[in-house]
Motif scaffolding. Structure first.
Motif, PDB file in Angstrom:
ATOM      1  N   GLU A  56       0.824  -1.219   0.000  1.00 56.99           N
ATOM      2  CA  GLU A  56       0.000   0.000   0.000  1.00 56.99           C
ATOM      3  C   GLU A  56       0.858   1.269   0.000  1.00 56.99           C
ATOM      4  O   GLU A  56       0.349   2.367  -0.232  1.00 56.99           O
ATOM      5  CB  GLU A  56      -0.937   0.019   1.223  1.00 56.99           C
ATOM      6  CG  GLU A  56      -2.021  -1.049   1.201  1.00 56.99           C
ATOM      7  CD  GLU A  56      -1.498  -2.452   1.505  1.00 56.99           C
ATOM      8  OE1 GLU A  56      -0.414  -2.568   2.133  1.00 56.99           O
ATOM      9  OE2 GLU A  56      -2.149  -3.428   1.086  1.00 56.99           O
ATOM     10  N   ASN A  57       2.129   1.136   0.313  1.00 55.11           N
ATOM     11  CA  ASN A  57       2.995   2.321   0.227  1.00 55.11           C
ATOM     12  C   ASN A  57       3.150   2.700  -1.253  1.00 55.11           C
ATOM     13  O   ASN A  57       2.986   1.864  -2.149  1.00 55.11           O
ATOM     14  CB  ASN A  57       4.361   2.056   0.848  1.00 55.11           C
ATOM     15  CG  ASN A  57       5.194   3.335   0.987  1.00 55.11           C
ATOM     16  OD1 ASN A  57       4.647   4.436   0.958  1.00 55.11           O
ATOM     17  ND2 ASN A  57       6.497   3.192   1.128  1.00 55.11           N
ATOM     18  N   LYS A  58       3.458   3.953  -1.487  1.00 54.14           N
ATOM     19  CA  LYS A  58       3.612   4.441  -2.867  1.00 54.14           C
ATOM     20  C   LYS A  58       4.955   5.146  -3.017  1.00 54.14           C
ATOM     21  O   LYS A  58       5.604   5.492  -2.036  1.00 54.14           O
ATOM     22  CB  LYS A  58       2.469   5.401  -3.209  1.00 54.14           C
ATOM     23  CG  LYS A  58       1.084   4.746  -3.052  1.00 54.14           C
ATOM     24  CD  LYS A  58      -0.034   5.624  -3.555  1.00 54.14           C
ATOM     25  CE  LYS A  58      -1.378   4.943  -3.268  1.00 54.14           C
ATOM     26  NZ  LYS A  58      -2.510   5.595  -3.922  1.00 54.14           N
ATOM     27  N   ILE A  59       5.337   5.335  -4.251  1.00 49.94           N
ATOM     28  CA  ILE A  59       6.545   6.105  -4.579  1.00 49.94           C
ATOM     29  C   ILE A  59       6.131   7.175  -5.587  1.00 49.94           C
ATOM     30  O   ILE A  59       5.497   6.864  -6.599  1.00 49.94           O
ATOM     31  CB  ILE A  59       7.634   5.229  -5.233  1.00 49.94           C
ATOM     32  CG1 ILE A  59       7.933   3.982  -4.394  1.00 49.94           C
ATOM     33  CG2 ILE A  59       8.900   6.032  -5.465  1.00 49.94           C
ATOM     34  CD1 ILE A  59       8.835   2.969  -5.116  1.00 49.94           C
ATOM     35  N   VAL A  60       6.488   8.410  -5.277  1.00 49.63           N
ATOM     36  CA  VAL A  60       6.262   9.496  -6.242  1.00 49.63           C
ATOM     37  C   VAL A  60       7.612   9.889  -6.830  1.00 49.63           C
ATOM     38  O   VAL A  60       8.519  10.276  -6.089  1.00 49.63           O
ATOM     39  CB  VAL A  60       5.603  10.715  -5.574  1.00 49.63           C
ATOM     40  CG1 VAL A  60       5.406  11.835  -6.600  1.00 49.63           C
ATOM     41  CG2 VAL A  60       4.272  10.341  -4.931  1.00 49.63           C
ATOM     42  N   ILE A  61       7.730   9.741  -8.127  1.00 50.45           N
ATOM     43  CA  ILE A  61       8.960  10.149  -8.817  1.00 50.45           C
ATOM     44  C   ILE A  61       8.599  11.366  -9.655  1.00 50.45           C
ATOM     45  O   ILE A  61       7.704  11.302 -10.505  1.00 50.45           O
ATOM     46  CB  ILE A  61       9.499   9.007  -9.701  1.00 50.45           C
ATOM     47  CG1 ILE A  61       9.754   7.766  -8.834  1.00 50.45           C
ATOM     48  CG2 ILE A  61      10.781   9.436 -10.417  1.00 50.45           C
ATOM     49  CD1 ILE A  61      10.026   6.504  -9.631  1.00 50.45           C
ATOM     50  N   ILE A  62       9.262  12.463  -9.376  1.00 46.67           N
ATOM     51  CA  ILE A  62       8.736  13.732  -9.884  1.00 46.67           C
ATOM     52  C   ILE A  62       9.858  14.681 -10.278  1.00 46.67           C
ATOM     53  O   ILE A  62      10.881  14.764  -9.600  1.00 46.67           O
ATOM     54  CB  ILE A  62       7.811  14.368  -8.801  1.00 46.67           C
ATOM     55  CG1 ILE A  62       7.168  15.667  -9.276  1.00 46.67           C
ATOM     56  CG2 ILE A  62       8.528  14.551  -7.463  1.00 46.67           C
ATOM     57  CD1 ILE A  62       6.003  16.125  -8.394  1.00 46.67           C
ATOM     58  N   ASN A  63       9.678  15.374 -11.382  1.00 46.98           N
ATOM     59  CA  ASN A  63      10.638  16.407 -11.764  1.00 46.98           C
ATOM     60  C   ASN A  63      10.093  17.762 -11.306  1.00 46.98           C
ATOM     61  O   ASN A  63       9.107  17.834 -10.573  1.00 46.98           O
ATOM     62  CB  ASN A  63      10.925  16.361 -13.271  1.00 46.98           C
ATOM     63  CG  ASN A  63       9.660  16.365 -14.103  1.00 46.98           C
ATOM     64  OD1 ASN A  63       8.719  17.082 -13.776  1.00 46.98           O
ATOM     65  ND2 ASN A  63       9.623  15.576 -15.165  1.00 46.98           N
ATOM     66  N   GLY A  64      10.711  18.847 -11.743  1.00 42.86           N
ATOM     67  CA  GLY A  64      10.260  20.168 -11.331  1.00 42.86           C
ATOM     68  C   GLY A  64       9.866  21.013 -12.527  1.00 42.86           C
ATOM     69  O   GLY A  64      10.137  20.626 -13.670  1.00 42.86           O
ATOM     70  N   PRO A  65       9.260  22.170 -12.280  1.00 37.71           N
ATOM     71  CA  PRO A  65       8.830  23.004 -13.405  1.00 37.71           C
ATOM     72  C   PRO A  65       9.987  23.505 -14.264  1.00 37.71           C
ATOM     73  O   PRO A  65       9.776  23.856 -15.420  1.00 37.71           O
ATOM     74  CB  PRO A  65       8.093  24.165 -12.727  1.00 37.71           C
ATOM     75  CG  PRO A  65       8.565  24.167 -11.324  1.00 37.71           C
ATOM     76  CD  PRO A  65       8.882  22.753 -10.990  1.00 37.71           C
ATOM     77  N   LEU A  66      11.193  23.530 -13.716  1.00 37.52           N
ATOM     78  CA  LEU A  66      12.330  23.965 -14.531  1.00 37.52           C
ATOM     79  C   LEU A  66      13.082  22.797 -15.159  1.00 37.52           C
ATOM     80  O   LEU A  66      13.975  23.002 -15.985  1.00 37.52           O
ATOM     81  CB  LEU A  66      13.291  24.831 -13.693  1.00 37.52           C
ATOM     82  CG  LEU A  66      12.686  26.088 -13.060  1.00 37.52           C
ATOM     83  CD1 LEU A  66      13.780  26.956 -12.445  1.00 37.52           C
ATOM     84  CD2 LEU A  66      11.871  26.908 -14.053  1.00 37.52           C
ATOM     85  N   SER A  67      12.727  21.558 -14.756  1.00 39.50           N
ATOM     86  CA  SER A  67      13.354  20.385 -15.389  1.00 39.50           C
ATOM     87  C   SER A  67      13.018  20.392 -16.878  1.00 39.50           C
ATOM     88  O   SER A  67      11.882  20.688 -17.257  1.00 39.50           O
ATOM     89  CB  SER A  67      12.808  19.078 -14.799  1.00 39.50           C
ATOM     90  OG  SER A  67      12.949  19.035 -13.419  1.00 39.50           O
ATOM     91  N   GLY A  68      13.993  20.064 -17.673  1.00 35.77           N
ATOM     92  CA  GLY A  68      13.729  19.959 -19.109  1.00 35.77           C
ATOM     93  C   GLY A  68      13.604  21.297 -19.814  1.00 35.77           C
ATOM     94  O   GLY A  68      13.292  21.359 -20.997  1.00 35.77           O
ATOM     95  N   THR A  69      13.833  22.408 -19.095  1.00 41.47           N
ATOM     96  CA  THR A  69      13.881  23.717 -19.747  1.00 41.47           C
ATOM     97  C   THR A  69      15.358  24.067 -19.960  1.00 41.47           C
ATOM     98  O   THR A  69      16.239  23.306 -19.596  1.00 41.47           O
ATOM     99  CB  THR A  69      13.233  24.813 -18.865  1.00 41.47           C
ATOM    100  OG1 THR A  69      14.060  25.018 -17.715  1.00 41.47           O
ATOM    101  CG2 THR A  69      11.835  24.397 -18.415  1.00 41.47           C
ATOM    102  N   ALA A  70      15.590  25.236 -20.527  1.00 39.19           N
ATOM    103  CA  ALA A  70      16.982  25.625 -20.803  1.00 39.19           C
ATOM    104  C   ALA A  70      17.689  26.162 -19.562  1.00 39.19           C
ATOM    105  O   ALA A  70      18.859  26.542 -19.629  1.00 39.19           O
ATOM    106  CB  ALA A  70      17.003  26.680 -21.899  1.00 39.19           C
ATOM    107  N   THR A  71      17.001  26.224 -18.451  1.00 35.03           N
ATOM    108  CA  THR A  71      17.618  26.775 -17.242  1.00 35.03           C
ATOM    109  C   THR A  71      18.812  25.912 -16.813  1.00 35.03           C
ATOM    110  O   THR A  71      18.794  24.697 -17.005  1.00 35.03           O
ATOM    111  CB  THR A  71      16.609  26.832 -16.079  1.00 35.03           C
ATOM    112  OG1 THR A  71      16.055  25.536 -15.880  1.00 35.03           O
ATOM    113  CG2 THR A  71      15.497  27.813 -16.369  1.00 35.03           C
TER     114      THR A  71
END
Lengths: 599, 78
Positions: A56-71
């Motif tokens: 029942e435990n979960k894993i959230v794998i998450i990027n951020g709003p700047l991930s994949g941008t030119a920053t």
């Protein structure tokens, strides 16, 4: 929706259901992404009291709003779950390319739930998402498993666990691109508990940017700041994080022999200067990173070289074990990566074991006359790492981490950990603010939840008296809050050596179309910190857990420039709670939670 | 008598790891860096005889007769 892809992927390994959901843009902005939004998504679905290894435990794998941008450095991802090591919220992040590729595949996050009946991996190729058998890679080391999966899924980036994660070591990491690591808090073991070996990802999608031209200008400005800065444009690219070995040692806060000392006269042998002179082949940068602190070094494991160790890894397999041999450290780093072990906790567990051996708790009889776990014995390191990762013999006990190891022998005080997670390479007796940060870190002993080494040792952004308590609670809160923001954006913390809250606000605003001030950015960081704190409180973590190992509170440093000092946590902790707007037991007040929008 | 000057990172370029300098009474870190061709703004951290502090202040501290000074350019990590 700017910045985000607008989609969350949900994969249930029990039912094999694969679904997508729309991202709530307002929720996303409130918690930013990465560590913040990941924690919010996780907390909305999982009881903090859950057994981390329960289906029942979960894993959230998450990027951020700047991930994949030119920053600059925008390629990181965060793994959020409940830690099997600490029982706290785990948010463990990694560089490389994987985080950006998740975004290119069209997703802001993947939520993993349930448990597969047999080993599987998940393949993500934009809208095509599959749960596929992984019997052929289960049991394999990280590079071999990754190579096989890259062959099956050409063009994909691979994140995988090693044998340590499969065998549920509480120190198991998640690896991507072979040598990039979501290292801390045992997140790899949670993957292993779900019979999930790996996730492969690729795609060609890009997030929409609110003002692409303005972002170009802001990005150019930030890149210039990074280039002109002495650390991000000089020290880190040239020497890597290993450059810290000498400066930390010279201040007498370089822990030796499981924090029994603070100065190593032979530390130069594993310094950044030595690595650059004798071992460095090339830099090994992450996605869109102009800093390039990653090292690619000579090794007998490959004629082309391998990923090199970071400062904390150098310290733990050198000074903390009483060994000063760069070849041993490079080899230990290699085996941790291949087995999928957190180098800091794996090394610190060996250090604790060596002190237990020194004091007679672990005997040759207990080790069945295997190689002695003895300070200064280079032969013991990789030998016991392999047994740890594969849980063979005494290695099964080592695989549980230093706290559980020392507790098994009835002496948990020999574990140099906070909330059962090992503290890294900086002795807090001579860095009072850093010690406060260690004690209050929401994920247990950790240096990257508020890197007060910057002002207390390195003089960035200004030099503080490292022994003085005055104002350290203010610095700790500010560093913790800003770090929470950077971790949520999908950027690297090292950008903060050259950039401040306003720079991050500028990038966020041009990507998302918001008009955040620097103060609002810091408030978001404080919100995220308090959200994590609320999880920990519900999980049963209390004020009593906000502490340091007894040695650091009671035994004065015996040598060097920090001689005679202990950490004064009892004086600092009440000030910190007050600064955070928490009550005397470290519980956030209703007033503060309302201010943060958490009530 | 000589004092020992410990250099790190790029400060070693062309100078070496450790430089020895003849001691003169009252000599400070400022005298040392002047001699080595290093300027204060290039320095991020200074330790004089085991004591650290703000760079400008530490460069003004007299070094002991058999003492040492450690000088670091901007470095960081984590």
């Amino acid at each position: 929706m700017f910045g985000y892809m607008g989609k969350i992927l949900r994969v249930n390994l029990t039912t094999n259901a694969i679904t997508t959901e729309d991202l709530d843009f307002e929720l996303a902005k409130k918690y930013i992404g990465g560590r913040g939004l990941g924690t919010k998504l996780y907390m909305d679905e999982v009881d903090p009291k859950i057994d981390p290894f329960a289906a029942e435990n979960k894993i959230v794998i998450i990027n951020g709003p700047l991930s994949g941008t030119a920053t600059p450095t925008g390629g990181r991802y965060m793994v959020v779950t409940k830690s099997p090591l600490t029982g706290c919220i785990a948010s463990s992040n990694s560089g490389g390319e994987w985080g950006a590729y998740l975004k290119y595949a069209g997703y802001d996050a993947v939520i993993i739930e349930g448990k597969a009946s047999l080993p599987v991996y998940i393949n993500i190729d934009e809208e095509k998402v599959e749960i596929l058998p992984a019997l052929d890679v289960w049991g394999k080391l990280v590079t071999e498993a990754s190579d096989i999966l890259r062959e099956k899924q050409p063009g994909s980036k691979v994140m995988t666990i090693g044998p340590a994660g499969e065998k549920l070591s509480q120190m198991a990491a998640i690896m991507n691109e072979n040598d990039r690591t979501a290292g801390r808090s045992g997140v790899g073991a949670v993957m292993g508990s779900k019979n999930l070996k790996a996730i492969t990802v690729k795609g060609n999608l890009k997030p929409e940017i609110a003002d692409a031209e303005a972002l170009k200008a802001v990005t150019k400005e930030c890149r210039a700041l990074l280039k002109e800065n002495g650390v991000t444009g000089g020290g880190l690219p040239t020497y890597g994080t290993a450059v810290l070995v000498n400066i930390i040692n010279e201040h007498g806060v370089y822990p030796t022999n499981n924090f029994q000392g603070g100065v190593d006269p032979d530390a130069e042998a594993v310094s950044g200067e030595t690595m650059t002179e004798k071992y460095l082949i090339k830099r090994n940068p992450c996605h869109h990173c102009p800093i390039g602190c990653g090292r690619w070094v000579k090794s007998e494991h490959s004629p082309d070289g391998i990923g090199g160790p970071e400062y904390e890894t150098l310290w733990v397999f050198a000074g903390d074990l009483g060994i000063n041999d760069m070849d041993v450290v490079i080899d230990a780093n290699y085996w941790c990566n291949e087995l999928g072990l957190d180098t800091i906790s794996a090394g610190a567990t060996l250090a604790a074991a060596m002190e237990l051996y020194q004091r007679g708790f672990i005997t040759d009889e207990i080790l069945a006359d295997d190689i002695a776990l003895k300070f200064g014995n280079p032969e013991s390191v990789v030998h016991w790492l392999k047994k740890m990762g594969n849980r063979e013999g005494f290695g099964d006990l080592l695989a549980r981490g230093s706290y559980r190891l020392a507790d098994f022998f009835g002496v948990p005080e020999y574990s140099m950990s906070v909330k059962k997670q090992d503290i890294p390479a900086y002795d807090p007796r001579g860095i009072q603010g850093m010690g406060l940060q260690y004690a209050t870190s929401n994920r247990g002993g950790c240096h990257v939840r508020g890197y007060l080494i910057s002002p207390e040792i390195l003089g960035l952004p200004e030099k503080l008296d490292r022994f003085d308590l005055a104002g350290k609670e203010v610095w700790a809160k500010a560093f913790q809050d800003l770090t929470a923001v950077i971790d949520s954006l999908g950027l690297c913390l090292f950008t903060s050596f050259a950039m401040g809250a306003q720079n991050y606000a500028d990038m966020i605003n041009e990507v998302l179309g918001t008009k955040w001030s620097a103060d609002e950015v810091m408030l978001a960081g404080e919100r995220i910190w308090n959200l994590e704190k609320l999880f920990n409180l519900e999980a049963g973590i209390t004020k009593a857990d906000d502490t340091l190992p007894p040695r650091l509170l009671n035994e004065p440093m015996p040598e060097g420039p920090t001689k005679g000092w202990v950490h004064k946590l009892d004086e600092l902790l009440p000030l910190y709670y007050k600064e955070r707007g928490w009550d005397e037991d470290g519980i956030p007040t209703e007033e503060r939670l309302k201010k943060l929008g958490l009530l | 008598m000589a004092i020992k000057i410990k250099l790190f990172a790029n400060f070693r370029d062309g100078r070496g790891k450790i430089v020895e300098m003849d001691y003169t009474p009252g000599m400070t870190g400022q005298d040392v860096i002047d001699d080595l061709g290093i300027t204060a703004p290039e320095i991020a951290a200074v330790i004089v005889d085991g004591v650290d502090g703000k760079v400008d202040a530490m460069l003004a501290v007299p070094i002991k007769e058999d003492g040492y000074i450690a000088i670091f350019p901007p470095v960081a990590g984590g």
